[in-house]
Write an enzyme that holds these catalytic residues in place. Structure first.
Site, PDB file in Angstrom:
ATOM      1  N   LYS A   1      21.838  14.206  48.952  1.00  0.00           N
ATOM      2  CA  LYS A   1      22.896  15.063  49.503  1.00  0.00           C
ATOM      3  C   LYS A   1      24.230  14.742  48.824  1.00  0.00           C
ATOM      4  CE  LYS A   1      25.757  14.775  52.811  1.00  0.00           C
ATOM      5  NZ  LYS A   1      26.923  15.342  52.083  1.00  0.00           N
TER       6      LYS A   1
ATOM      7  N   GLU B   1      26.134   1.181  51.133  1.00  0.00           N
ATOM      8  CA  GLU B   1      27.112   0.749  50.120  1.00  0.00           C
ATOM      9  C   GLU B   1      28.443   1.321  50.550  1.00  0.00           C
ATOM     10  OE1 GLU B   1      26.394  -1.296  47.881  1.00  0.00           O
ATOM     11  OE2 GLU B   1      24.284  -1.060  47.349  1.00  0.00           O
TER      12      GLU B   1
ATOM     13  N   CYS C   1      35.058   2.059  44.632  1.00  0.00           N
ATOM     14  CA  CYS C   1      34.835   1.116  45.742  1.00  0.00           C
ATOM     15  C   CYS C   1      34.983  -0.326  45.294  1.00  0.00           C
ATOM     16  CB  CYS C   1      33.451   1.345  46.323  1.00  0.00           C
ATOM     17  SG  CYS C   1      32.168   1.291  45.070  1.00  0.00           S
TER      18      CYS C   1
ATOM     19  N   GLU D   1      41.147  -0.583  52.564  1.00  0.00           N
ATOM     20  CA  GLU D   1      40.862   0.088  51.297  1.00  0.00           C
ATOM     21  C   GLU D   1      41.758   1.324  51.187  1.00  0.00           C
ATOM     22  OE1 GLU D   1      37.122   2.286  50.816  1.00  0.00           O
ATOM     23  OE2 GLU D   1      36.843   1.112  48.998  1.00  0.00           O
TER      24      GLU D   1
HETATM   25  P1  NAD Z   1      32.551   9.516  53.285  1.00  0.00           P
HETATM   26  O1  NAD Z   1      31.995   8.381  54.043  1.00  0.00           O
HETATM   27  O2  NAD Z   1      33.475  10.421  53.963  1.00  0.00           O
HETATM   28  O3  NAD Z   1      31.371  10.452  52.752  1.00  0.00           O
HETATM   29  C1  NAD Z   1      30.338   9.964  51.926  1.00  0.00           C
HETATM   30  C2  NAD Z   1      29.153  10.890  52.007  1.00  0.00           C
HETATM   31  O4  NAD Z   1      28.592  10.808  53.311  1.00  0.00           O
HETATM   32  C3  NAD Z   1      29.466  12.363  51.809  1.00  0.00           C
HETATM   33  O5  NAD Z   1      28.353  12.978  51.174  1.00  0.00           O
HETATM   34  C4  NAD Z   1      29.620  12.876  53.237  1.00  0.00           C
HETATM   35  O6  NAD Z   1      29.369  14.263  53.356  1.00  0.00           O
HETATM   36  C5  NAD Z   1      28.572  12.064  53.963  1.00  0.00           C
HETATM   37  N1  NAD Z   1      28.839  11.753  55.355  1.00  0.00           N
HETATM   38  C6  NAD Z   1      30.047  11.554  55.947  1.00  0.00           C
HETATM   39  N2  NAD Z   1      29.861  11.201  57.244  1.00  0.00           N
HETATM   40  C7  NAD Z   1      28.519  11.148  57.446  1.00  0.00           C
HETATM   41  C8  NAD Z   1      27.696  10.828  58.580  1.00  0.00           C
HETATM   42  N3  NAD Z   1      28.215  10.468  59.740  1.00  0.00           N
HETATM   43  N4  NAD Z   1      26.347  10.876  58.439  1.00  0.00           N
HETATM   44  C9  NAD Z   1      25.794  11.201  57.256  1.00  0.00           C
HETATM   45  N5  NAD Z   1      26.513  11.539  56.160  1.00  0.00           N
HETATM   46  C10 NAD Z   1      27.855  11.499  56.255  1.00  0.00           C
HETATM   47  O7  NAD Z   1      33.161   8.859  51.974  1.00  0.00           O
HETATM   48  P2  NAD Z   1      33.919   9.614  50.783  1.00  0.00           P
HETATM   49  O8  NAD Z   1      35.304   9.888  51.234  1.00  0.00           O
HETATM   50  O9  NAD Z   1      33.092  10.714  50.238  1.00  0.00           O
HETATM   51  O10 NAD Z   1      33.923   8.445  49.663  1.00  0.00           O
HETATM   52  C11 NAD Z   1      34.864   7.462  49.631  1.00  0.00           C
HETATM   53  C12 NAD Z   1      34.333   6.187  50.252  1.00  0.00           C
HETATM   54  O11 NAD Z   1      33.104   5.807  49.636  1.00  0.00           O
HETATM   55  C13 NAD Z   1      35.254   5.015  50.043  1.00  0.00           C
HETATM   56  O12 NAD Z   1      35.421   4.309  51.240  1.00  0.00           O
HETATM   57  C14 NAD Z   1      34.534   4.150  49.034  1.00  0.00           C
HETATM   58  O13 NAD Z   1      34.810   2.791  49.094  1.00  0.00           O
HETATM   59  C15 NAD Z   1      33.117   4.425  49.324  1.00  0.00           C
HETATM   60  N6  NAD Z   1      32.295   4.162  48.160  1.00  0.00           N
HETATM   61  C16 NAD Z   1      31.487   3.066  48.173  1.00  0.00           C
HETATM   62  C17 NAD Z   1      30.721   2.747  47.059  1.00  0.00           C
HETATM   63  C18 NAD Z   1      29.817   1.559  47.068  1.00  0.00           C
HETATM   64  O14 NAD Z   1      28.860   1.538  46.316  1.00  0.00           O
HETATM   65  N7  NAD Z   1      30.067   0.557  47.877  1.00  0.00           N
HETATM   66  C19 NAD Z   1      30.766   3.555  45.945  1.00  0.00           C
HETATM   67  C20 NAD Z   1      31.610   4.672  45.951  1.00  0.00           C
HETATM   68  C21 NAD Z   1      32.360   4.966  47.081  1.00  0.00           C
END
Ligand code: NAD
Length: 480
Positions: free
Chosen positions: A176, A250, A284, A383
Protein backbone atom coordinates in the site's frame (compact mmCIF):
# COMPACT_ATOMS: atom_id res chain seq x y z
CA UNK A 1 2.87 16.53 -18.86
CA UNK A 2 0.49 15.05 -16.32
CA UNK A 3 0.80 11.30 -15.79
CA UNK A 4 -2.54 9.53 -15.91
CA UNK A 5 -3.22 5.97 -14.82
CA UNK A 6 -6.57 4.22 -14.61
CA UNK A 7 -5.86 0.64 -13.53
CA UNK A 8 -4.38 -1.16 -10.56
CA UNK A 9 -2.08 -4.18 -10.53
CA UNK A 10 -4.15 -6.59 -8.45
CA UNK A 11 -3.82 -10.37 -8.51
CA UNK A 12 -1.33 -10.30 -11.40
CA UNK A 13 -3.40 -8.28 -13.90
CA UNK A 14 -4.27 -4.63 -14.56
CA UNK A 15 -7.73 -4.29 -13.04
CA UNK A 16 -10.37 -1.56 -13.17
CA UNK A 17 -10.44 -0.15 -9.60
CA UNK A 18 -13.49 -0.80 -7.44
CA UNK A 19 -13.95 2.95 -6.79
CA UNK A 20 -13.84 6.11 -8.90
CA UNK A 21 -11.64 7.87 -6.35
CA UNK A 22 -8.29 9.19 -7.53
CA UNK A 23 -5.21 10.84 -6.07
CA UNK A 24 -4.34 14.14 -7.78
CA UNK A 25 -0.65 14.50 -6.99
CA UNK A 26 0.71 18.06 -7.08
CA UNK A 27 4.33 19.18 -7.20
CA UNK A 28 5.46 20.51 -3.81
CA UNK A 29 7.63 22.97 -5.75
CA UNK A 30 4.98 24.85 -7.70
CA UNK A 31 1.67 23.07 -7.28
CA UNK A 32 1.42 21.85 -10.87
CA UNK A 33 -0.55 18.65 -11.41
CA UNK A 34 2.01 15.84 -11.66
CA UNK A 35 -0.31 12.86 -11.88
CA UNK A 36 -3.81 11.54 -11.47
CA UNK A 37 -3.80 7.90 -10.35
CA UNK A 38 -6.52 5.59 -9.09
CA UNK A 39 -7.11 5.02 -5.43
CA UNK A 40 -7.79 1.45 -4.35
CA UNK A 41 -10.84 0.63 -2.27
CA UNK A 42 -11.48 -2.13 0.27
CA UNK A 43 -12.84 -4.41 -2.49
CA UNK A 44 -9.48 -4.16 -4.32
CA UNK A 45 -7.67 -5.14 -1.13
CA UNK A 46 -10.06 -8.07 -0.72
CA UNK A 47 -9.37 -9.22 -4.31
CA UNK A 48 -5.61 -8.85 -3.77
CA UNK A 49 -5.82 -10.88 -0.56
CA UNK A 50 -7.79 -13.70 -2.22
CA UNK A 51 -5.29 -13.81 -5.10
CA UNK A 52 -2.41 -13.87 -2.60
CA UNK A 53 -3.95 -16.83 -0.74
CA UNK A 54 -4.29 -18.67 -4.06
CA UNK A 55 -0.64 -17.90 -4.88
CA UNK A 56 0.42 -19.56 -1.63
CA UNK A 57 -0.76 -22.89 -3.05
CA UNK A 58 0.23 -22.27 -6.67
CA UNK A 59 3.48 -22.65 -8.65
CA UNK A 60 5.12 -19.89 -6.56
CA UNK A 61 5.04 -22.22 -3.56
CA UNK A 62 7.16 -24.72 -5.52
CA UNK A 63 9.95 -22.32 -6.47
CA UNK A 64 13.42 -22.62 -4.96
CA UNK A 65 15.25 -19.75 -3.28
CA UNK A 66 17.54 -19.51 -6.30
CA UNK A 67 14.56 -19.24 -8.68
CA UNK A 68 13.06 -16.48 -6.56
CA UNK A 69 16.48 -14.80 -6.43
CA UNK A 70 16.46 -14.82 -10.24
CA UNK A 71 13.02 -13.18 -10.25
CA UNK A 72 14.27 -10.47 -7.86
CA UNK A 73 17.24 -9.82 -10.18
CA UNK A 74 14.85 -9.44 -13.12
CA UNK A 75 12.86 -6.92 -11.11
CA UNK A 76 16.03 -5.00 -10.22
CA UNK A 77 17.15 -4.88 -13.85
CA UNK A 78 13.69 -3.75 -14.99
CA UNK A 79 13.78 -0.88 -12.48
CA UNK A 80 17.35 0.03 -13.44
CA UNK A 81 16.24 0.26 -17.08
CA UNK A 82 13.69 2.88 -16.00
CA UNK A 83 15.85 4.53 -13.32
CA UNK A 84 15.90 8.04 -14.82
CA UNK A 85 12.14 8.00 -15.29
CA UNK A 86 11.55 6.74 -11.76
CA UNK A 87 13.91 9.34 -10.29
CA UNK A 88 12.08 12.07 -12.19
CA UNK A 89 8.68 10.85 -11.03
CA UNK A 90 9.75 10.76 -7.37
CA UNK A 91 11.34 14.21 -7.64
CA UNK A 92 8.09 15.52 -9.10
CA UNK A 93 5.75 13.85 -6.64
CA UNK A 94 7.51 14.51 -3.34
CA UNK A 95 10.27 17.07 -4.00
CA UNK A 96 13.40 14.98 -3.56
CA UNK A 97 16.26 16.87 -5.32
CA UNK A 98 17.34 15.32 -8.63
CA UNK A 99 20.89 15.19 -7.20
CA UNK A 100 19.61 12.72 -4.59
CA UNK A 101 16.81 10.93 -6.43
CA UNK A 102 18.69 8.83 -8.96
CA UNK A 103 20.89 7.20 -6.36
CA UNK A 104 19.02 7.69 -3.08
CA UNK A 105 15.53 6.92 -4.36
CA UNK A 106 16.10 4.45 -7.20
CA UNK A 107 19.55 2.84 -7.42
CA UNK A 108 19.66 2.37 -3.64
CA UNK A 109 16.34 0.54 -4.03
CA UNK A 110 17.75 -1.78 -6.71
CA UNK A 111 20.78 -2.40 -4.46
CA UNK A 112 18.34 -3.56 -1.79
CA UNK A 113 16.77 -5.95 -4.32
CA UNK A 114 20.18 -7.24 -5.43
CA UNK A 115 21.01 -7.93 -1.79
CA UNK A 116 17.81 -9.92 -1.35
CA UNK A 117 18.52 -11.88 -4.55
CA UNK A 118 21.83 -12.99 -3.04
CA UNK A 119 20.22 -13.90 0.26
CA UNK A 120 17.53 -15.94 -1.55
CA UNK A 121 20.22 -17.85 -3.52
CA UNK A 122 22.06 -19.02 -0.44
CA UNK A 123 19.36 -19.17 2.25
CA UNK A 124 18.97 -22.44 4.15
CA UNK A 125 15.21 -22.97 3.94
CA UNK A 126 15.55 -26.45 5.47
CA UNK A 127 18.12 -28.17 7.64
CA UNK A 128 18.24 -31.52 9.38
CA UNK A 129 19.06 -31.35 13.07
CA UNK A 130 19.34 -33.90 15.82
CA UNK A 131 16.27 -34.20 18.05
CA UNK A 132 15.90 -35.69 21.54
CA UNK A 133 15.21 -39.13 20.09
CA UNK A 134 15.72 -39.02 16.35
CA UNK A 135 16.43 -36.48 13.62
CA UNK A 136 14.23 -33.49 12.81
CA UNK A 137 13.81 -31.38 9.72
CA UNK A 138 13.65 -27.67 10.56
CA UNK A 139 11.96 -25.75 7.76
CA UNK A 140 11.57 -22.06 7.05
CA UNK A 141 8.29 -21.61 5.18
CA UNK A 142 6.55 -18.45 3.93
CA UNK A 143 4.72 -16.62 6.70
CA UNK A 144 1.55 -16.47 4.57
CA UNK A 145 0.09 -13.34 2.99
CA UNK A 146 2.11 -10.21 3.79
CA UNK A 147 1.00 -6.59 3.75
CA UNK A 148 3.55 -3.79 3.21
CA UNK A 149 2.58 -0.23 4.17
CA UNK A 150 4.83 2.46 2.76
CA UNK A 151 5.36 6.19 3.56
CA UNK A 152 5.99 8.98 1.05
CA UNK A 153 9.58 9.99 1.76
CA UNK A 154 11.53 7.22 -0.01
CA UNK A 155 8.63 5.40 -1.64
CA UNK A 156 10.44 2.99 -3.96
CA UNK A 157 13.30 2.24 -1.56
CA UNK A 158 10.99 1.30 1.30
CA UNK A 159 8.71 -0.67 -1.04
CA UNK A 160 11.74 -2.70 -2.20
CA UNK A 161 12.76 -3.38 1.43
CA UNK A 162 9.43 -5.17 1.85
CA UNK A 163 8.92 -6.56 -1.64
CA UNK A 164 12.44 -8.01 -2.00
CA UNK A 165 12.22 -9.75 1.37
CA UNK A 166 8.76 -11.17 0.67
CA UNK A 167 9.80 -12.45 -2.77
CA UNK A 168 12.95 -14.04 -1.32
CA UNK A 169 10.88 -15.77 1.35
CA UNK A 170 8.14 -16.85 -1.08
CA UNK A 171 5.41 -14.89 0.71
CA UNK A 172 2.85 -13.10 -1.51
CA UNK A 173 2.64 -9.40 -0.64
CA UNK A 174 0.07 -6.63 -0.93
CA UNK A 175 1.74 -3.21 -1.02
CA UNK A 176 0.00 0.00 0.00
CA UNK A 177 1.75 3.16 -1.22
CA UNK A 178 0.90 6.48 0.47
CA UNK A 179 -1.48 9.14 -0.92
CA UNK A 180 1.34 11.73 -1.12
CA UNK A 181 3.67 9.66 -3.32
CA UNK A 182 1.86 6.85 -5.12
CA UNK A 183 3.12 7.51 -8.67
CA UNK A 184 6.38 5.54 -8.73
CA UNK A 185 4.43 2.46 -7.62
CA UNK A 186 2.72 2.43 -11.04
CA UNK A 187 6.10 2.26 -12.80
CA UNK A 188 7.08 -0.52 -10.39
CA UNK A 189 3.80 -2.27 -11.30
CA UNK A 190 4.69 -1.99 -15.02
CA UNK A 191 7.94 -3.82 -14.34
CA UNK A 192 6.30 -6.41 -12.06
CA UNK A 193 3.73 -7.16 -14.76
CA UNK A 194 6.53 -7.95 -17.22
CA UNK A 195 8.89 -10.21 -15.28
CA UNK A 196 6.75 -13.35 -15.24
CA UNK A 197 5.59 -13.54 -11.61
CA UNK A 198 2.64 -15.87 -11.02
CA UNK A 199 -0.69 -14.07 -10.39
CA UNK A 200 -1.33 -12.88 -6.84
CA UNK A 201 2.31 -12.81 -5.72
CA UNK A 202 2.34 -8.99 -5.71
CA UNK A 203 -0.57 -6.54 -5.72
CA UNK A 204 -0.33 -2.77 -5.31
CA UNK A 205 -3.21 -0.87 -3.70
CA UNK A 206 -2.52 2.86 -3.27
CA UNK A 207 -4.73 4.30 -0.55
CA UNK A 208 -5.11 6.39 2.55
CA UNK A 209 -4.80 5.52 6.23
CA UNK A 210 -8.31 3.99 6.28
CA UNK A 211 -7.33 1.58 3.53
CA UNK A 212 -4.16 0.87 5.52
CA UNK A 213 -6.31 -0.03 8.54
CA UNK A 214 -8.47 -2.30 6.36
CA UNK A 215 -5.33 -4.07 5.10
CA UNK A 216 -3.71 -4.42 8.53
CA UNK A 217 -6.84 -6.00 10.04
CA UNK A 218 -7.73 -8.07 6.94
CA UNK A 219 -8.62 -11.66 7.88
CA UNK A 220 -6.52 -13.11 5.04
CA UNK A 221 -3.34 -11.19 6.00
CA UNK A 222 -0.77 -13.04 8.14
CA UNK A 223 2.03 -10.51 8.47
CA UNK A 224 2.25 -6.71 8.37
CA UNK A 225 5.36 -4.69 7.64
CA UNK A 226 4.73 -1.02 8.36
CA UNK A 227 7.02 1.95 7.78
CA UNK A 228 5.83 5.36 8.87
CA UNK A 229 5.31 7.55 11.88
CA UNK A 230 5.56 6.24 15.42
CA UNK A 231 1.97 7.39 16.06
CA UNK A 232 0.53 5.29 13.21
CA UNK A 233 2.94 2.45 14.00
CA UNK A 234 1.53 2.22 17.51
CA UNK A 235 -1.97 1.73 16.05
CA UNK A 236 -0.74 -0.89 13.58
CA UNK A 237 1.13 -2.70 16.36
CA UNK A 238 -1.95 -2.61 18.60
CA UNK A 239 -4.14 -4.15 15.88
CA UNK A 240 -1.55 -6.81 15.15
CA UNK A 241 -1.20 -7.53 18.86
CA UNK A 242 -4.92 -8.03 19.21
CA UNK A 243 -5.01 -10.33 16.19
CA UNK A 244 -1.74 -12.10 17.14
CA UNK A 245 -0.44 -11.15 13.71
CA UNK A 246 3.26 -10.98 12.84
CA UNK A 247 4.38 -7.40 12.58
CA UNK A 248 7.47 -5.39 11.69
CA UNK A 249 7.48 -1.69 12.53
CA UNK A 250 9.98 0.81 11.08
CA UNK A 251 9.18 4.14 12.68
CA UNK A 252 10.75 7.52 13.38
CA UNK A 253 14.20 8.58 14.48
CA UNK A 254 16.30 11.31 16.10
CA UNK A 255 19.75 10.01 15.34
CA UNK A 256 22.99 11.46 16.69
CA UNK A 257 26.14 12.16 14.68
CA UNK A 258 28.98 12.33 17.23
CA UNK A 259 31.99 14.42 16.21
CA UNK A 260 34.99 13.32 18.32
CA UNK A 261 37.71 15.79 19.27
CA UNK A 262 40.15 14.37 16.68
CA UNK A 263 37.72 14.51 13.72
CA UNK A 264 38.83 16.10 10.47
CA UNK A 265 36.22 18.84 10.10
CA UNK A 266 36.91 19.42 6.39
CA UNK A 267 35.72 15.91 5.52
CA UNK A 268 33.26 15.44 8.40
CA UNK A 269 31.13 18.56 7.97
CA UNK A 270 29.88 18.02 4.39
CA UNK A 271 29.21 14.33 4.90
CA UNK A 272 27.49 14.72 8.25
CA UNK A 273 25.34 17.59 6.98
CA UNK A 274 24.35 15.46 4.00
CA UNK A 275 23.41 12.67 6.44
CA UNK A 276 21.14 15.16 8.20
CA UNK A 277 19.71 17.15 5.32
CA UNK A 278 19.44 14.70 2.41
CA UNK A 279 15.97 14.35 0.88
CA UNK A 280 15.23 17.80 2.40
CA UNK A 281 15.65 16.34 5.88
CA UNK A 282 12.79 13.90 5.31
CA UNK A 283 14.66 10.73 6.22
CA UNK A 284 13.86 8.59 9.24
CA UNK A 285 17.56 7.79 9.79
CA UNK A 286 18.68 11.44 9.38
CA UNK A 287 21.47 12.52 11.74
CA UNK A 288 19.59 15.41 13.26
CA UNK A 289 21.45 15.73 16.56
CA UNK A 290 25.07 16.77 16.05
CA UNK A 291 27.03 16.08 19.24
CA UNK A 292 30.24 18.10 19.54
CA UNK A 293 32.94 18.47 22.23
CA UNK A 294 31.90 21.49 24.28
CA UNK A 295 35.40 23.00 23.95
CA UNK A 296 35.09 23.00 20.14
CA UNK A 297 31.38 23.92 19.99
CA UNK A 298 31.77 27.37 18.44
CA UNK A 299 34.48 26.35 15.98
CA UNK A 300 32.37 23.41 14.74
CA UNK A 301 29.20 25.51 14.57
CA UNK A 302 31.05 28.05 12.41
CA UNK A 303 32.18 25.27 10.04
CA UNK A 304 28.66 23.84 9.88
CA UNK A 305 27.10 27.25 9.22
CA UNK A 306 29.65 28.02 6.49
CA UNK A 307 28.71 24.80 4.73
CA UNK A 308 24.94 25.13 5.21
CA UNK A 309 25.10 28.58 3.60
CA UNK A 310 26.60 27.08 0.43
CA UNK A 311 23.60 24.76 -0.06
CA UNK A 312 21.41 25.61 -3.02
CA UNK A 313 17.70 25.69 -2.16
CA UNK A 314 15.19 25.54 -4.99
CA UNK A 315 13.48 23.61 -7.76
CA UNK A 316 14.20 19.93 -7.06
CA UNK A 317 14.43 19.21 -10.79
CA UNK A 318 17.48 21.46 -11.11
CA UNK A 319 20.75 19.50 -11.02
CA UNK A 320 22.24 22.25 -8.81
CA UNK A 321 19.67 21.94 -6.04
CA UNK A 322 20.70 20.55 -2.65
CA UNK A 323 17.50 21.27 -0.72
CA UNK A 324 14.05 21.11 -2.29
CA UNK A 325 10.58 21.71 -0.86
CA UNK A 326 8.90 19.72 1.89
CA UNK A 327 6.28 17.26 0.71
CA UNK A 328 3.24 19.34 1.70
CA UNK A 329 2.10 22.62 3.24
CA UNK A 330 1.13 20.64 6.33
CA UNK A 331 4.68 19.29 6.68
CA UNK A 332 6.15 22.79 6.18
CA UNK A 333 3.83 24.21 8.86
CA UNK A 334 4.85 21.44 11.22
CA UNK A 335 8.55 22.12 10.64
CA UNK A 336 8.05 25.88 11.11
CA UNK A 337 6.27 25.11 14.39
CA UNK A 338 9.38 23.28 15.61
CA UNK A 339 11.57 26.24 14.60
CA UNK A 340 9.38 28.55 16.72
CA UNK A 341 9.55 26.06 19.61
CA UNK A 342 13.35 25.93 19.37
CA UNK A 343 13.60 29.72 19.55
CA UNK A 344 11.09 29.91 22.41
CA UNK A 345 13.04 27.27 24.34
CA UNK A 346 16.21 29.37 24.11
CA UNK A 347 18.24 27.48 21.47
CA UNK A 348 20.50 29.68 19.32
CA UNK A 349 19.18 29.90 15.74
CA UNK A 350 22.50 30.28 13.89
CA UNK A 351 21.28 29.98 10.31
CA UNK A 352 18.00 29.51 8.43
CA UNK A 353 14.64 29.23 10.15
CA UNK A 354 12.60 31.09 7.57
CA UNK A 355 11.20 30.60 4.10
CA UNK A 356 13.72 31.17 1.29
CA UNK A 357 13.14 34.23 -0.88
CA UNK A 358 11.53 33.80 -4.29
CA UNK A 359 10.10 30.33 -3.68
CA UNK A 360 6.65 31.27 -2.42
CA UNK A 361 4.90 28.81 -4.73
CA UNK A 362 6.40 25.79 -2.92
CA UNK A 363 6.56 24.31 0.58
CA UNK A 364 10.08 25.51 1.36
CA UNK A 365 11.93 25.96 4.65
CA UNK A 366 15.55 27.15 4.70
CA UNK A 367 18.14 24.66 5.94
CA UNK A 368 18.23 25.51 9.62
CA UNK A 369 20.78 25.01 12.36
CA UNK A 370 20.26 25.46 16.08
CA UNK A 371 23.33 25.58 18.34
CA UNK A 372 23.75 25.30 22.09
CA UNK A 373 20.76 22.96 22.23
CA UNK A 374 19.73 21.17 25.41
CA UNK A 375 19.20 17.45 24.72
CA UNK A 376 16.06 17.58 26.89
CA UNK A 377 14.39 20.24 24.73
CA UNK A 378 11.61 19.49 22.25
CA UNK A 379 13.73 20.11 19.12
CA UNK A 380 16.30 17.60 20.39
CA UNK A 381 13.74 14.96 21.28
CA UNK A 382 11.03 14.98 18.62
CA UNK A 383 11.40 13.98 14.99
CA UNK A 384 11.03 17.17 12.92
CA UNK A 385 11.25 15.54 9.45
CA UNK A 386 12.56 18.64 7.71
CA UNK A 387 15.88 20.46 7.17
CA UNK A 388 16.40 21.39 10.83
CA UNK A 389 19.48 20.25 12.76
CA UNK A 390 20.52 20.71 16.38
CA UNK A 391 24.06 21.02 17.78
CA UNK A 392 24.50 19.73 21.33
CA UNK A 393 27.70 20.06 23.38
CA UNK A 394 29.20 17.18 25.38
CA UNK A 395 31.90 17.08 28.10
CA UNK A 396 33.63 13.76 27.38
CA UNK A 397 33.08 10.50 25.47
CA UNK A 398 30.92 8.96 28.19
CA UNK A 399 28.72 12.05 28.15
CA UNK A 400 28.51 11.94 24.32
CA UNK A 401 27.42 8.29 24.42
CA UNK A 402 24.89 9.03 27.18
CA UNK A 403 23.42 11.92 25.17
CA UNK A 404 23.26 9.85 21.96
CA UNK A 405 21.42 7.09 23.84
CA UNK A 406 19.17 9.50 25.74
CA UNK A 407 16.40 9.47 23.14
CA UNK A 408 13.00 7.87 22.77
CA UNK A 409 14.25 6.70 19.37
CA UNK A 410 17.13 4.41 18.39
CA UNK A 411 17.34 4.08 14.63
CA UNK A 412 20.72 5.24 13.31
CA UNK A 413 23.81 7.23 14.21
CA UNK A 414 27.38 8.04 13.27
CA UNK A 415 30.78 8.68 14.82
CA UNK A 416 33.40 10.94 13.22
CA UNK A 417 37.08 10.58 14.11
CA UNK A 418 40.53 10.10 12.58
CA UNK A 419 41.05 7.11 14.89
CA UNK A 420 39.22 4.15 13.35
CA UNK A 421 39.43 1.90 16.42
CA UNK A 422 38.19 4.64 18.71
CA UNK A 423 35.30 5.26 16.32
CA UNK A 424 34.33 1.59 16.19
CA UNK A 425 34.50 1.39 20.00
CA UNK A 426 32.20 4.40 20.42
CA UNK A 427 29.83 3.09 17.69
CA UNK A 428 29.57 -0.16 19.66
CA UNK A 429 28.11 1.75 22.62
CA UNK A 430 25.33 3.46 20.63
CA UNK A 431 21.99 1.71 21.12
CA UNK A 432 20.60 2.09 17.62
CA UNK A 433 19.92 -0.34 14.76
CA UNK A 434 22.65 1.20 12.57
CA UNK A 435 25.73 3.26 13.42
CA UNK A 436 28.34 4.36 10.87
CA UNK A 437 31.94 5.38 11.46
CA UNK A 438 33.15 8.24 9.25
CA UNK A 439 30.39 7.60 6.76
CA UNK A 440 27.11 9.11 5.71
CA UNK A 441 25.68 5.63 5.07
CA UNK A 442 22.85 5.84 7.56
CA UNK A 443 20.94 2.88 6.09
CA UNK A 444 23.02 -0.02 4.74
CA UNK A 445 21.12 -1.54 1.80
CA UNK A 446 22.35 -5.13 2.27
CA UNK A 447 22.35 -5.39 6.04
CA UNK A 448 19.74 -5.36 8.78
CA UNK A 449 18.03 -2.05 9.41
CA UNK A 450 15.58 -1.19 12.15
CA UNK A 451 15.13 0.47 15.47
CA UNK A 452 15.61 0.23 19.19
CA UNK A 453 12.92 1.70 21.47
CA UNK A 454 10.21 3.78 19.70
CA UNK A 455 12.00 3.51 16.34
CA UNK A 456 10.31 0.18 15.83
CA UNK A 457 10.27 -3.57 16.16
CA UNK A 458 12.08 -6.04 13.91
CA UNK A 459 14.65 -5.72 11.14
CA UNK A 460 14.46 -5.32 7.38
CA UNK A 461 17.13 -6.30 4.83
CA UNK A 462 19.82 -8.94 5.00
CA UNK A 463 18.95 -12.53 6.00
CA UNK A 464 17.20 -11.10 9.08
CA UNK A 465 14.88 -9.18 6.76
CA UNK A 466 13.94 -12.40 4.94
CA UNK A 467 13.41 -14.23 8.25
CA UNK A 468 10.69 -11.70 9.04
CA UNK A 469 8.60 -13.21 6.19
CA UNK A 470 9.16 -16.82 7.25
CA UNK A 471 7.73 -19.16 9.87
CA UNK A 472 9.98 -21.83 11.33
CA UNK A 473 8.55 -25.32 11.68
CA UNK A 474 9.86 -28.66 12.85
CA UNK A 475 9.10 -31.97 11.12
CA UNK A 476 9.92 -34.87 13.42
CA UNK A 477 11.41 -37.53 11.13
CA UNK A 478 10.82 -41.22 11.63
CA UNK A 479 13.62 -42.65 13.78
CA UNK A 480 12.92 -46.33 13.57
P1 NAD B 1 2.39 7.97 8.31
O1 NAD B 1 2.56 7.14 9.52
O2 NAD B 1 1.41 9.04 8.34
O3 NAD B 1 1.97 7.06 7.07
C1 NAD B 1 2.76 5.97 6.63
C2 NAD B 1 1.91 5.03 5.82
O4 NAD B 1 0.97 4.41 6.68
C3 NAD B 1 1.08 5.68 4.73
O5 NAD B 1 0.96 4.76 3.65
C4 NAD B 1 -0.27 5.89 5.41
O6 NAD B 1 -1.35 5.95 4.49
C5 NAD B 1 -0.37 4.65 6.27
N1 NAD B 1 -1.11 4.78 7.51
C6 NAD B 1 -1.24 5.89 8.29
N2 NAD B 1 -1.94 5.57 9.41
C7 NAD B 1 -2.22 4.24 9.33
C8 NAD B 1 -2.92 3.32 10.19
N3 NAD B 1 -3.43 3.70 11.35
N4 NAD B 1 -3.03 2.03 9.80
C9 NAD B 1 -2.48 1.61 8.64
N5 NAD B 1 -1.84 2.44 7.78
C10 NAD B 1 -1.70 3.73 8.13
O7 NAD B 1 3.86 8.47 7.96
P2 NAD B 1 4.29 9.43 6.75
O8 NAD B 1 3.96 10.82 7.14
O9 NAD B 1 3.81 8.89 5.46
O10 NAD B 1 5.89 9.21 6.77
C11 NAD B 1 6.72 9.90 7.61
C12 NAD B 1 7.08 9.07 8.82
O11 NAD B 1 7.62 7.81 8.41
C13 NAD B 1 8.16 9.71 9.65
O12 NAD B 1 7.82 9.66 11.01
C14 NAD B 1 9.38 8.85 9.40
O13 NAD B 1 10.31 8.81 10.43
C15 NAD B 1 8.80 7.52 9.15
N6 NAD B 1 9.70 6.71 8.35
C16 NAD B 1 10.34 5.67 8.96
C17 NAD B 1 11.26 4.90 8.25
C18 NAD B 1 11.95 3.75 8.90
O14 NAD B 1 12.38 2.85 8.21
N7 NAD B 1 12.10 3.73 10.21
C19 NAD B 1 11.50 5.18 6.93
C20 NAD B 1 10.84 6.25 6.32
C21 NAD B 1 9.93 7.00 7.06
Amino acid sequence: MTIERTRLLVGGAWQVPSTDATFAVRSPHDGRLVAVVPQAGPADVDAAARAAVAALDGPWAETSGAERGEMIRRLSLGLQARAEELAGVITDEMGSPAKFSLFGQVLAATMVLDGFAEVADGFAFAAERPGAVGPCLVQKVPVGVAAGIVPWNVPLFITCMKLGAALAAGAPIILKPSPEAPVSSFVLADVLAEIGLPPGVVSIVPGDADLGRHLVAHPLVDKVSFTGSTAAGRQVGATCGELVRRCTLELGGKSAGIILDDADLATTVPQLLDAGLQNNGQVCAAQTRILVPRAAHDEIVDALVDHVRTLVVGDPRSPETDIGPLVSARQRDRVEGYVRTGVADGAQLVTGGGRPAGLDGGHYVEPTLFAGVDNRSTIAREEIFGPVLTVIGYDDIDHAVALANDSDFGLSGSVWTTDRDRGVAVAGRIRTGTCAVNSGIIVEPRNPFGGFRSSGVGREMGPEGVEAYLETRTVVLPFA
